[in-house]
Design an enzyme around this catalytic site. Structure first.
Site, PDB file in Angstrom:
ATOM      1  N   ARG A   1     -57.434  49.106  76.823  1.00  0.00           N
ATOM      2  CA  ARG A   1     -57.948  49.052  78.186  1.00  0.00           C
ATOM      3  C   ARG A   1     -56.908  49.574  79.159  1.00  0.00           C
ATOM      4  NH1 ARG A   1     -58.016  44.741  80.387  1.00  0.00           N
ATOM      5  NH2 ARG A   1     -56.835  43.614  78.815  1.00  0.00           N
TER       6      ARG A   1
ATOM      7  N   LYS B   1     -65.565  44.381  78.109  1.00  0.00           N
ATOM      8  CA  LYS B   1     -64.770  43.615  79.063  1.00  0.00           C
ATOM      9  C   LYS B   1     -65.288  43.794  80.491  1.00  0.00           C
ATOM     10  CE  LYS B   1     -61.536  41.195  76.932  1.00  0.00           C
ATOM     11  NZ  LYS B   1     -61.989  40.540  75.725  1.00  0.00           N
TER      12      LYS B   1
ATOM     13  N   HIS C   1     -62.137  32.861  78.138  1.00  0.00           N
ATOM     14  CA  HIS C   1     -61.657  33.877  77.201  1.00  0.00           C
ATOM     15  C   HIS C   1     -61.197  33.151  75.946  1.00  0.00           C
ATOM     16  CE1 HIS C   1     -58.668  37.344  76.222  1.00  0.00           C
ATOM     17  NE2 HIS C   1     -59.859  37.613  75.748  1.00  0.00           N
TER      18      HIS C   1
ATOM     19  N   SER D   1     -54.552  38.554  74.310  1.00  0.00           N
ATOM     20  CA  SER D   1     -54.748  39.520  73.234  1.00  0.00           C
ATOM     21  C   SER D   1     -53.683  39.379  72.139  1.00  0.00           C
ATOM     22  CB  SER D   1     -54.705  40.935  73.819  1.00  0.00           C
ATOM     23  OG  SER D   1     -55.018  41.855  72.817  1.00  0.00           O
TER      24      SER D   1
ATOM     25  N   LYS E   1     -57.297  34.648  68.406  1.00  0.00           N
ATOM     26  CA  LYS E   1     -58.653  34.119  68.636  1.00  0.00           C
ATOM     27  C   LYS E   1     -59.620  34.540  67.531  1.00  0.00           C
ATOM     28  CE  LYS E   1     -59.158  36.019  72.703  1.00  0.00           C
ATOM     29  NZ  LYS E   1     -57.814  36.593  72.741  1.00  0.00           N
ATOM     30  N   THR E   2     -59.655  35.849  67.264  1.00  0.00           N
ATOM     31  CA  THR E   2     -60.596  36.361  66.267  1.00  0.00           C
ATOM     32  C   THR E   2     -60.197  35.899  64.868  1.00  0.00           C
ATOM     33  OG1 THR E   2     -61.076  38.269  67.656  1.00  0.00           O
ATOM     34  CG2 THR E   2     -61.640  38.463  65.324  1.00  0.00           C
TER      35      THR E   2
ATOM     36  N   ASP F   1     -64.614  35.771  71.213  1.00  0.00           N
ATOM     37  CA  ASP F   1     -63.871  36.229  72.393  1.00  0.00           C
ATOM     38  C   ASP F   1     -64.292  35.652  73.751  1.00  0.00           C
ATOM     39  OD1 ASP F   1     -61.699  37.967  73.165  1.00  0.00           O
ATOM     40  OD2 ASP F   1     -63.174  39.250  74.123  1.00  0.00           O
TER      41      ASP F   1
ATOM     42  N   ARG G   1     -58.783  48.801  65.761  1.00  0.00           N
ATOM     43  CA  ARG G   1     -59.810  47.771  65.941  1.00  0.00           C
ATOM     44  C   ARG G   1     -60.982  48.002  65.014  1.00  0.00           C
ATOM     45  NH1 ARG G   1     -59.419  43.283  69.718  1.00  0.00           N
ATOM     46  NH2 ARG G   1     -57.672  43.826  71.029  1.00  0.00           N
TER      47      ARG G   1
HETATM   48  P1  ATP Z   1     -58.015  40.097  71.475  1.00  0.00           P
HETATM   49  O1  ATP Z   1     -58.232  39.245  72.709  1.00  0.00           O
HETATM   50  O2  ATP Z   1     -57.290  41.349  71.797  1.00  0.00           O
HETATM   51  O3  ATP Z   1     -59.269  40.313  70.687  1.00  0.00           O
HETATM   52  P2  ATP Z   1     -57.189  38.029  69.549  1.00  0.00           P
HETATM   53  O4  ATP Z   1     -56.648  36.811  70.220  1.00  0.00           O
HETATM   54  O5  ATP Z   1     -58.565  37.952  69.023  1.00  0.00           O
HETATM   55  O6  ATP Z   1     -56.965  39.302  70.524  1.00  0.00           O
HETATM   56  P3  ATP Z   1     -56.505  38.655  66.840  1.00  0.00           P
HETATM   57  O7  ATP Z   1     -57.398  39.818  66.714  1.00  0.00           O
HETATM   58  O8  ATP Z   1     -56.917  37.397  66.151  1.00  0.00           O
HETATM   59  O9  ATP Z   1     -56.187  38.359  68.374  1.00  0.00           O
HETATM   60  O10 ATP Z   1     -55.061  39.112  66.375  1.00  0.00           O
HETATM   61  C1  ATP Z   1     -54.050  38.287  65.838  1.00  0.00           C
HETATM   62  C2  ATP Z   1     -53.175  39.169  64.972  1.00  0.00           C
HETATM   63  O11 ATP Z   1     -51.997  38.498  64.587  1.00  0.00           O
HETATM   64  C3  ATP Z   1     -53.904  39.560  63.710  1.00  0.00           C
HETATM   65  O12 ATP Z   1     -53.555  40.885  63.404  1.00  0.00           O
HETATM   66  C4  ATP Z   1     -53.322  38.563  62.689  1.00  0.00           C
HETATM   67  O13 ATP Z   1     -53.360  39.066  61.384  1.00  0.00           O
HETATM   68  C5  ATP Z   1     -51.901  38.446  63.175  1.00  0.00           C
HETATM   69  N1  ATP Z   1     -51.218  37.193  62.813  1.00  0.00           N
HETATM   70  C6  ATP Z   1     -50.074  37.105  62.123  1.00  0.00           C
HETATM   71  N2  ATP Z   1     -49.678  35.832  61.986  1.00  0.00           N
HETATM   72  C7  ATP Z   1     -50.587  35.066  62.610  1.00  0.00           C
HETATM   73  C8  ATP Z   1     -50.721  33.651  62.802  1.00  0.00           C
HETATM   74  N3  ATP Z   1     -49.818  32.785  62.343  1.00  0.00           N
HETATM   75  N4  ATP Z   1     -51.795  33.221  63.491  1.00  0.00           N
HETATM   76  C9  ATP Z   1     -52.697  34.089  63.996  1.00  0.00           C
HETATM   77  N5  ATP Z   1     -52.613  35.429  63.844  1.00  0.00           N
HETATM   78  C10 ATP Z   1     -51.572  35.928  63.145  1.00  0.00           C
HETATM   79 MN    MN Z   2     -60.309  39.081  69.423  1.00  0.00          MN
END
Ligand code: ATP
Ligand code: MN
Length: 536
Positions: A60, A201, A221, A239, A243-244, A258, A323
């Site tokens: 973004r 978004k 969020h 980010s 979360k995911t 999300d 992604r």
């Molecule tokens: P966005 O808002 O951009 O979608 P998000 O909060 O959903 O971000 P994720 O897509 O879950 O974030 O990304 C977390 C990243 O960190 C993943 O690539 C995951 O494999 C990595 N990671 C490594 N260690 C950990 C951990 N202990 N807990 C969570 N994620 C981890």
């Molecule tokens: Mn996510």
């Protein structure tokens, strides 16, 4: 081509100012997948997923996100460098240019909606220049039934023209790309960028204004899932904090990854109909649910494949922000419809690159409000050789870039809801352990998952007592002394460092950053919230 059997004439875009376009309406995922490949705009990966490149933008562009300042928004929006005002007349002129650009072209139109709870549903019509952007809209928004398309009336229109370049001088943009929300016209206008995340978004930002202002509903969020007993968990975080990743749990039904709303009826609903996962270092071993969702219908963005279509998820030569989007039904265990009861546990996820915050701690109501308003995570500075100092980043409500209203509006709503529902709030550091970024390593995913599972199963006591919790001397956070399936030493960041002096120095540095950031919210905070900050 006008002769193509998929082109429809019964949807006219004239009322939007788009003339003589060849309209591809409501194509199936398979059709959009095939058209993208025919047009040489993408390739099929060996998994069956469609791999595309988003072009110049692979993320973004927050500095190019505007809100039209008009009667609806002018005295409600928290204007500044996050919510940048845009002139209504300039919007109209730019809109006319964009629709003129789309006229005579092939365009892809999709009717969809957001908000899984019928009472809050907003119909969305998406007009895309590119077929794969339209597939993204299929994946990410909710999909109406066939019979709902008859007489479909949109509440919001998204016009998405990645190939249109604005002229900052005359158009009033900062540069050639833009994402502009117009609340009076109910239009999201996106141009000059192919990054698909702008599409989802944009609507998220619109809902973050509409739901609290008109529907007494808190937009969040966060991701959400529900356990066998019907107990909902939600996971806030900026980010990359997890979360995911952490909401995809084989033992729990996924509600969404999300964006959710918390209603006055005390339910949680997903805004979306799909997931948008980070693909960096993805593996079937550590993230089987997400890995398994990458099949026909999914869109891989900016990944590198070999000649056999096998994706190298470790390759970040285009971007770190690779992604994959997929409709939520690509995940095995989902809640349908995407609605849950009020949460029993709330997790605030932070990727602390200083490596000082405890991997799990239980928050008091004051601490919960303080940490929600602060919205801490760390951004790792660039990937250039030698640059490895992490930068603390604070983003109010764990989502400031998408929040048009003042953060305290959301914080007050959350505090009230947390008190009413007696929810447990946990702070989870998914970032570094054993030292800061560059010295320590990322917290093991299996340990983070075990801690979250323990909290949800009630294995970590509700009451914060000395016997069960150690109070962190700098942050005042209650650190459980033990946790099933997690080695005890992992629970204390300090102990993983093996260097008390270095640890406390960094901890103080982070505490100071928290305090400096919180200054701008101090006048809004009561004593309980202020006491939720670092102790020293
Ligand atoms: P966005 O808002 O951009 O979608 P998000 O909060 O959903 O971000 P994720 O897509 O879950 O974030 O990304 C977390 C990243 O960190 C993943 O690539 C995951 O494999 C990595 N990671 C490594 N260690 C950990 C951990 N202990 N807990 C969570 N994620 C981890
Ligand atoms: Mn996510």
């Amino acid at each position: 081509m006008a002769t193509n059997s998929l082109v429809t004439n019964h949807i006219s875009l004239k009322k939007y100012g788009i003339h003589n376009a060849n309209v591809y309406y409501q194509l199936s995922p398979d059709e959009l997948h095939s058209i993208t490949i025919e047009k040489n705009m993408g390739k099929e990966a060996s998994s069956g997923a469609l791999a595309i490149n988003t072009g110049e933008f692979t993320g973004r562009s927050p500095k190019d996100r505007f809100i039209v300042k008009d009667e609806i928004t002018s005295d409600k929006v928290w204007w500044g460098d996050i919510n940048i005002p845009f002139d209504p007349d300039k919007f109209d002129k730019l809109y006319d240019k964009v629709v003129a650009y789309l006229s005579e072209k092939e365009v892809y139109v999709r009717d969809s909606y957001v908000c899984a709870d019928e009472n809050y549903r907003q119909n969305i019509r998406v007009v895309n220049e590119y077929p794969w952007s339209n597939l993204f809209a299929y994946n990410m928004f909710l999909r109406p039934e066939e019979e709902e398309l008859e007489g479909f009336k949109e509440d919001w229109l998204i016009v998405n023209a990645p190939g249109f370049m604005a002229d900052p001088e005359t158009d009033g943009t900062r540069q050639h790309n833009f994402a502009i929300l117009n609340f009076s016209k109910k239009i999201a206008l996106i141009g000059g960028t192919g990054y698909t995340g702008e599409i989802k978004k944009g609507i998220f930002s619109a809902l973050n204004f509409l739901l609290p202002v008109y529907h007494d509903t808190l937009p969040m969020h966060c991701s959400a899932n529900v356990g066998k007993e019907g107990d909902t968990s939600i996971f806030f975080g900026l980010s990359g904090t997890g979360k995911t990743t952490l909401s995809a749990d084989p033992n729990r039904k996924l509600i969404g990854d999300d964006e959710h709303g918390w209603t006055p009826e005390d339910t949680i609903f997903n805004f979306e109909g799909g997931c948008y996962a980070k693909a960096i270092n993805l593996s079937a071993d550590s993230e089987p649910e997400i890995f398994g969702a990458i099949k026909k219908g999914a869109i891989l963005e900016n990944v590198i494949m070999n000649e056999n279509g096998k994706v190298d998820f470790t390759n970040v030569s285009i971007t770190q922000n690779t992604r994959v989007s997929y409709p939520i039904y690509h995940i095995q265990n989902i809640q349908q419809p995407s609605i849950g009861k009020h949460p029993k546990n709330i997790f605030f996820l932070t990727a602390d690159a200083f490596g000082v915050l405890p991997p799990i701690s239980k928050l008091t109501p004051g601490q919960a409000a303080y940490h929600f308003i602060s919205g801490y995570t760390a951004k790792v500075a660039g990937t250039e050789a030698g640059v490895n100092e992490p930068v603390p980043s604070f983003s109010a409500c764990f989502g400031a870039p998408f929040m048009p209203l003042h953060p305290t509006v959301y914080a007050e709503m959350l505090s009230k809801k947390m008190k009413e529902s007696g929810v447990n709030v946990w702070l989870i550091n998914t970032g570094w352990t054993g030292g800061p970024y560059g010295v320590g390593k990322r917290m093991a995913l299996k340990h983070t998952r075990a801690m979250i599972t323990a909290a949800m199963n009630g294995d970590l006591p509700e009451e914060i007592s000395y016997d069960d919790y150690h109070i962190h001397s700098v942050f005042g956070l209650a650190q459980p002394r033990s946790c099933p399936n997690v080695p005890t030493e992992v629970l204390s960041s300090r102990r993983t460092w093996n260097n008390d002096e270095g640890y406390y120095k960094k901890a103080q540095e982070l505490a100071d950053a928290f305090k400096a950031n919180f200054k701008k919210f101090e006048s809004y905070a009561n004593d309980e919230i202020k006491a939720g900050g670092p102790l020293v």
